[in-house]
Design an enzyme around this catalytic site. Sequence first.
Site, PDB file in Angstrom:
ATOM      1  N   THR A   7       0.826  -1.206   0.000  1.00  0.00           N
ATOM      2  CA  THR A   7       0.000   0.000   0.000  1.00  0.00           C
ATOM      3  C   THR A   7       0.861   1.257   0.000  1.00  0.00           C
ATOM      4  O   THR A   7       1.960   1.265   0.568  1.00  0.00           O
ATOM      5  CB  THR A   7      -0.971   0.047   1.204  1.00  0.00           C
ATOM      6  OG1 THR A   7      -1.806   1.203   1.068  1.00  0.00           O
ATOM      7  CG2 THR A   7      -0.268   0.123   2.542  1.00  0.00           C
ATOM      8  N   LYS A  12      -3.210   4.108   6.214  1.00  0.00           N
ATOM      9  CA  LYS A  12      -3.569   2.694   6.222  1.00  0.00           C
ATOM     10  C   LYS A  12      -2.385   1.857   6.723  1.00  0.00           C
ATOM     11  O   LYS A  12      -2.542   0.966   7.546  1.00  0.00           O
ATOM     12  CB  LYS A  12      -3.904   2.298   4.789  1.00  0.00           C
ATOM     13  CG  LYS A  12      -4.935   1.220   4.687  1.00  0.00           C
ATOM     14  CD  LYS A  12      -4.975   0.734   3.277  1.00  0.00           C
ATOM     15  CE  LYS A  12      -6.233   1.130   2.582  1.00  0.00           C
ATOM     16  NZ  LYS A  12      -6.381   0.417   1.293  1.00  0.00           N
ATOM     17  N   ASP A  66      -7.935  -3.715   0.756  1.00  0.00           N
ATOM     18  CA  ASP A  66      -8.802  -2.801   0.026  1.00  0.00           C
ATOM     19  C   ASP A  66     -10.017  -2.544   0.898  1.00  0.00           C
ATOM     20  O   ASP A  66     -10.552  -3.467   1.533  1.00  0.00           O
ATOM     21  CB  ASP A  66      -9.221  -3.387  -1.327  1.00  0.00           C
ATOM     22  CG  ASP A  66      -9.639  -2.273  -2.273  1.00  0.00           C
ATOM     23  OD1 ASP A  66      -8.760  -1.493  -2.694  1.00  0.00           O
ATOM     24  OD2 ASP A  66     -10.844  -2.149  -2.566  1.00  0.00           O
ATOM     25  N   PHE A 155      -8.438   8.915   9.133  1.00  0.00           N
ATOM     26  CA  PHE A 155      -8.239   9.403   7.766  1.00  0.00           C
ATOM     27  C   PHE A 155      -9.530   9.205   6.973  1.00  0.00           C
ATOM     28  O   PHE A 155     -10.534   8.740   7.512  1.00  0.00           O
ATOM     29  CB  PHE A 155      -7.044   8.694   7.105  1.00  0.00           C
ATOM     30  CG  PHE A 155      -7.274   7.236   6.805  1.00  0.00           C
ATOM     31  CD1 PHE A 155      -7.154   6.281   7.798  1.00  0.00           C
ATOM     32  CD2 PHE A 155      -7.614   6.811   5.521  1.00  0.00           C
ATOM     33  CE1 PHE A 155      -7.367   4.928   7.523  1.00  0.00           C
ATOM     34  CE2 PHE A 155      -7.818   5.459   5.231  1.00  0.00           C
ATOM     35  CZ  PHE A 155      -7.699   4.524   6.248  1.00  0.00           C
ATOM     36  N   GLY A 156      -9.493   9.577   5.699  1.00  0.00           N
ATOM     37  CA  GLY A 156     -10.638   9.356   4.802  1.00  0.00           C
ATOM     38  C   GLY A 156     -11.952   9.892   5.349  1.00  0.00           C
ATOM     39  O   GLY A 156     -12.051  11.055   5.760  1.00  0.00           O
ATOM     40  N   ARG A 184     -10.951  -2.737   9.570  1.00  0.00           N
ATOM     41  CA  ARG A 184      -9.577  -3.196   9.348  1.00  0.00           C
ATOM     42  C   ARG A 184      -9.090  -4.022  10.532  1.00  0.00           C
ATOM     43  O   ARG A 184      -8.436  -5.046  10.366  1.00  0.00           O
ATOM     44  CB  ARG A 184      -8.675  -1.972   9.121  1.00  0.00           C
ATOM     45  CG  ARG A 184      -7.307  -2.267   8.598  1.00  0.00           C
ATOM     46  CD  ARG A 184      -6.640  -0.999   8.089  1.00  0.00           C
ATOM     47  NE  ARG A 184      -7.332  -0.441   6.944  1.00  0.00           N
ATOM     48  CZ  ARG A 184      -8.110   0.646   6.980  1.00  0.00           C
ATOM     49  NH1 ARG A 184      -8.253   1.338   8.084  1.00  0.00           N
ATOM     50  NH2 ARG A 184      -8.747   1.054   5.906  1.00  0.00           N
TER      51      ARG A 184
HETATM   52  P1  IMP Z   1      -8.153   1.890  -1.147  1.00  0.00           P
HETATM   53  O1  IMP Z   1      -6.769   2.356  -0.896  1.00  0.00           O
HETATM   54  O2  IMP Z   1      -8.518   1.765  -2.588  1.00  0.00           O
HETATM   55  O3  IMP Z   1      -8.497   0.667  -0.351  1.00  0.00           O
HETATM   56  O4  IMP Z   1      -9.081   3.087  -0.640  1.00  0.00           O
HETATM   57  C1  IMP Z   1      -9.674   3.086   0.574  1.00  0.00           C
HETATM   58  C2  IMP Z   1     -10.462   4.363   0.727  1.00  0.00           C
HETATM   59  O5  IMP Z   1     -11.629   4.074   1.501  1.00  0.00           O
HETATM   60  C3  IMP Z   1      -9.693   5.402   1.531  1.00  0.00           C
HETATM   61  O6  IMP Z   1      -8.995   6.278   0.685  1.00  0.00           O
HETATM   62  C4  IMP Z   1     -10.805   6.099   2.292  1.00  0.00           C
HETATM   63  O7  IMP Z   1     -11.396   7.076   1.498  1.00  0.00           O
HETATM   64  C5  IMP Z   1     -11.810   4.993   2.537  1.00  0.00           C
HETATM   65  N1  IMP Z   1     -11.519   4.290   3.814  1.00  0.00           N
HETATM   66  C6  IMP Z   1     -11.063   3.025   3.978  1.00  0.00           C
HETATM   67  N2  IMP Z   1     -10.864   2.743   5.272  1.00  0.00           N
HETATM   68  C7  IMP Z   1     -11.159   3.859   5.941  1.00  0.00           C
HETATM   69  C8  IMP Z   1     -11.120   4.186   7.323  1.00  0.00           C
HETATM   70  O8  IMP Z   1     -10.709   3.408   8.200  1.00  0.00           O
HETATM   71  N3  IMP Z   1     -11.525   5.422   7.627  1.00  0.00           N
HETATM   72  C9  IMP Z   1     -11.950   6.323   6.699  1.00  0.00           C
HETATM   73  N4  IMP Z   1     -11.982   6.093   5.404  1.00  0.00           N
HETATM   74  C10 IMP Z   1     -11.597   4.843   5.014  1.00  0.00           C
END
Ligand code: IMP
Length: 202
Positions: A7, A12, A66, A155-156, A184
């Site tokens: 990643t 993350k 993911d 985050f996110g 997670r």
């Molecule tokens: P990935 O890297 O394609 O798995 O993208 C995951 C996306 O989902 C992140 O960029 C966040 O926008 C959202 N996301 C996943 N896990 C979390 C979390 O624990 N908190 C907040 N947003 C999350």
Amino acid sequence: MRLLVATSNRSKRAELERLFQGSGIELLVPPRELSVEESGESFFQNAYLKARAYYETFGVPALAEDSGLVVPALGGYPGIYSSRFYQLEWGGVEKVETSEKEANIKKLLRLMEGVHDRRAYFHSCVVLYMGNAGLWAEGRCDGEVLAEARGEGGFGYDPVFRPEGHQRSMAELSPEEKDRISHRGKAVRRLLKVLCGKSLEI
Ligand code: IMP
């Protein structure tokens, strides 16, 4: 055992490192980042594609994750598109003013305006790929989409998600509180249970 973490998302990675603490498994940083197209149609498929790409490039067992926020009232969006939700045609493209995170949240809150059913859940799929063998595990955290962002942690979408059983947003919880209930956290503990044959307390 040593696993390469597939990643480039620092937040993350930090969560994964916390969750593996005390497991006896060392998480390695890849020598360089790969740009892997997330062309799958599920969290599992995307995690599998990332883990396989890192394994095939570096020859070390690779761990990928993911995840995303699923909102049933929005037909499951942002879902697997969570990280780039703002740029999807679906629901209208949102301009990035400060950051991609802010644009994603702004779009979500705009689409949720006036929506009565605010239920949502975070989903996480972790895949460990070792060439001729592998493991996967999933976890889910239920809650609801708040009307406005609250808190600075995580985050996110954390500031606009209130986990079930809590009065605070995910971004207002301490890292330890989040790990205990997060999608997670659950996925990693399930993977470790299969991998190490025991439950790990965090
Ligand atoms: P990935 O890297 O394609 O798995 O993208 C995951 C996306 O989902 C992140 O960029 C966040 O926008 C959202 N996301 C996943 N896990 C979390 C979390 O624990 N908190 C907040 N947003 C999350």
